[in-house]
Motif scaffolding. Structure first.
Motif, PDB file in Angstrom:
ATOM      1  N   ASP A 122       1.019  -1.157   0.225  1.00 54.90           N
ATOM      2  CA  ASP A 122      -0.089  -0.095  -0.186  1.00 54.90           C
ATOM      3  C   ASP A 122       0.683   1.215   0.010  1.00 54.90           C
ATOM      4  O   ASP A 122       0.185   2.450  -0.296  1.00 54.90           O
ATOM      5  N   ASN A 123       2.198   1.093  -0.034  1.00 54.23           N
ATOM      6  CA  ASN A 123       2.777   2.195  -0.043  1.00 54.23           C
ATOM      7  C   ASN A 123       3.685   2.751  -1.750  1.00 54.23           C
ATOM      8  O   ASN A 123       3.933   3.392  -1.513  1.00 54.23           O
ATOM      9  N   ARG A 124       3.781   1.205  -2.366  1.00 53.86           N
ATOM     10  CA  ARG A 124       4.180   1.574  -3.244  1.00 53.86           C
ATOM     11  C   ARG A 124       3.248   2.519  -4.318  1.00 53.86           C
ATOM     12  O   ARG A 124       2.298   2.864  -4.206  1.00 53.86           O
ATOM     13  N   ILE A 125       4.789   3.337  -5.207  1.00 52.46           N
ATOM     14  CA  ILE A 125       4.379   4.437  -5.808  1.00 52.46           C
ATOM     15  C   ILE A 125       4.419   3.652  -7.587  1.00 52.46           C
ATOM     16  O   ILE A 125       5.535   3.624  -7.857  1.00 52.46           O
ATOM     17  N   ILE A 126       3.709   3.677  -8.262  1.00 50.72           N
ATOM     18  CA  ILE A 126       3.570   3.905  -9.397  1.00 50.72           C
ATOM     19  C   ILE A 126       3.948   5.297 -10.469  1.00 50.72           C
ATOM     20  O   ILE A 126       2.809   5.853 -10.558  1.00 50.72           O
ATOM     21  N   SER A 127       5.534   5.439 -10.896  1.00 49.21           N
ATOM     22  CA  SER A 127       5.601   6.486 -11.247  1.00 49.21           C
ATOM     23  C   SER A 127       6.379   6.301 -13.006  1.00 49.21           C
ATOM     24  O   SER A 127       7.303   6.062 -13.035  1.00 49.21           O
ATOM     25  N   GLY A 128       5.597   6.714 -13.977  1.00 49.63           N
ATOM     26  CA  GLY A 128       5.894   6.614 -15.495  1.00 49.63           C
ATOM     27  C   GLY A 128       5.549   5.364 -15.876  1.00 49.63           C
ATOM     28  O   GLY A 128       7.012   4.557 -16.696  1.00 49.63           O
ATOM     29  N   GLY A 129       5.375   4.131 -15.551  1.00 44.77           N
ATOM     30  CA  GLY A 129       4.785   3.055 -15.628  1.00 44.77           C
ATOM     31  C   GLY A 129       5.532   1.943 -15.033  1.00 44.77           C
ATOM     32  O   GLY A 129       6.248   0.832 -14.741  1.00 44.77           O
ATOM     33  N   LEU A 130       6.611   2.678 -13.614  1.00 43.89           N
ATOM     34  CA  LEU A 130       7.970   1.871 -13.132  1.00 43.89           C
ATOM     35  C   LEU A 130       7.289   2.079 -11.523  1.00 43.89           C
ATOM     36  O   LEU A 130       6.693   2.749 -11.120  1.00 43.89           O
ATOM     37  N   LYS A 131       7.439   0.756 -11.160  1.00 47.08           N
ATOM     38  CA  LYS A 131       6.810   0.248  -9.587  1.00 47.08           C
ATOM     39  C   LYS A 131       8.427   0.776  -8.798  1.00 47.08           C
ATOM     40  O   LYS A 131       9.092   0.422  -9.150  1.00 47.08           O
ATOM     41  N   PHE A 132       7.751   1.817  -7.093  1.00 48.80           N
ATOM     42  CA  PHE A 132       8.810   1.831  -6.501  1.00 48.80           C
ATOM     43  C   PHE A 132       8.121   1.924  -5.129  1.00 48.80           C
ATOM     44  O   PHE A 132       7.319   1.825  -4.844  1.00 48.80           O
ATOM     45  N   SER A 133       9.533   1.158  -4.678  1.00 48.73           N
ATOM     46  CA  SER A 133       8.957   0.935  -2.993  1.00 48.73           C
ATOM     47  C   SER A 133       9.574   2.071  -2.377  1.00 48.73           C
ATOM     48  O   SER A 133      10.735   2.057  -2.156  1.00 48.73           O
ATOM     49  N   PRO A 134       8.722   2.824  -1.734  1.00 47.34           N
ATOM     50  CA  PRO A 134       9.505   4.184  -1.019  1.00 47.34           C
ATOM     51  C   PRO A 134      10.485   3.666   0.226  1.00 47.34           C
ATOM     52  O   PRO A 134      11.816   3.991   0.757  1.00 47.34           O
TER      53      PRO A 134
END
Length: 386
Positions: A290-302
């Motif tokens: 639930d913290n995961r960020i999708i930016s520009g189609g890429l998934k990021f773990s904070p």
């Protein structure tokens, strides 16, 4: 005998009778859920007298005595509040035999024996503090209680403790002020259990100079504290959590950890923690879904990005995001502190050195104080809610 004394004695008799058929492990270890005495500072003390006198206590002392009264009341459950780090705090009910089973796992893992001195320095309002009391009761341990806001001079008193549990802020304070002079060892404490939040890389590095064997816990209120431990220092240092007796984990279709253990409803608890498994009892945590960020189609773990930055940023911070028309969401760095050109430059340099091109935060946001839960965890509020 007072009415409180009769109530405690009656409950103790009824519950100890129930224990005879409840858990063979408890019988094997000759343990009781509701002993008539608890050992405090090497002195056996009647539980009913402690409960009867709790009205005169205040603050942290009243908290632990209130829990003692709750443990000995007629109900077969305790009421606990979740930390609120992943949502609003809520009250949940835990069966006392389920809580006792958790305490027994810890006792067995650390080979705690009757009479071993243990240090209790956690607030009894939360599950971790409650479990220290339950371990002392059923393990017949010598419980040494101190104010959770202690300066830990007790560790310089010459007393030897077999076990203690602390949160990150407490351990950081000990090291920062040189209470152990980076040399606290088995003359002071055999085993230290750290919990409450992820272990910062900088703290884990400092613990490599410590002789006390330190463990990180994977824990939550719903499982009555930890279900797995990871050794942080010494010859057994490990990057993986290992499930305790009777506990296994799986990953669901989203890659999130599912805990399987006796006593849970339906036998399992599904978490939102992204994990990686080595086997059904060995795993590590990558962050929260639930913290995961999708930016520009890429998934990021904070959490992963924060891990890369934490050794370079001295101020409290976290990675978040803001809506972005082109990217969907853009990464932002939220920092506790006062904005200045010099600090912004320093933070940008740290990000450039440690993060890839696509991991760079598009904005740095400053706030006087990051929001925190009651037990000190940072709450990851969206930037527009700060």
């Amino acid at each position: 005998m007072t009415s409180d004394s009769r109530s405690v004695q009656s409950q103790s008799q009824k519950t100890n009778l129930k224990l005879e058929t409840w858990n063979s492990k408890l019988e094997t270890h000759n343990l009781k859920l509701f002993p008539t005495h608890i050992t405090l500072n090497n002195r056996p003390t009647r539980v009913d007298e402690l409960i009867a006198g709790r009205e005169n206590a205040t603050g942290w002392e009243r908290d632990w005595l209130d829990f003692l009264a709750e443990w000995y009341d007629a109900r077969d459950y305790i009421e606990v509040k979740t930390s609120g780090s992943t949502g609003e705090p809520k009250n949940i009910l835990l069966k006392k035999d389920f809580v006792a089973a958790s305490a027994l796992r810890t006792i067995r893992f650390f080979n705690l024996k009757a009479g071993d001195r243990v240090l209790h320095c956690l607030p009894a309002r939360y599950i971790a503090g409650k479990l220290m009391i339950v371990r002392a009761l059923i393990g017949q341990l010598d419980l040494h209680l101190v104010d959770p806001a202690t300066d830990f001079e007790v560790l310089q008193s010459g007393l030897h403790f077999k076990f203690a549990a602390m949160v990150i802020n407490q351990v950081s304070k000990i090291l920062e002020f040189g209470i152990w002079n980076l040399k606290f060892d088995r003359r002071n404490l055999d085993f230290l259990l750290l919990g409450g939040s992820a272990i910062p890389v900088s703290l884990e590095e400092k613990l490599q100079q410590v002789q006390t064997t330190c463990y990180s816990s994977y824990a939550m209120t719903e499982t009555a504290t930890h279900i797995a431990l990871r050794q942080l220092n010494g010859p057994g240092k490990d990057g993986w959590y290992h499930g305790l007796d009777g506990i296994s984990v799986k990953l669901n279709e989203n890659g999130c950890v599912r805990i399987e253990m006796p006593g849970l409803e339906n036998g399992f608890l599904q978490t939102n923690d992204l994990g990686e498994l080595k086997d059904e009892r060995t795993f590590r945590i990558l962050g929260r879904a639930d913290n995961r960020i999708i930016s520009g189609g890429l998934k990021f773990s904070p959490e992963e990005l924060e891990g890369k930055l934490e050794s370079a940023i001295d101020l409290p911070f976290y990675i978040s995001s803001k809506p972005d028309e082109r990217l969907g969401a853009r990464l932002v760095l939220v920092v506790e502190g006062t904005e200045s050109a010099g600090l912004i430059s320093q933070l940008r340099e740290s990000c450039n050195e440690r993060l890839s091109r696509y991991e760079q935060p598009g904005e740095i946001i400053f706030t006087p104080a990051l929001p925190r839960t009651g037990n000190g965890k940072i709450k990851r509020l969206p930037p527009d809610q700060l």
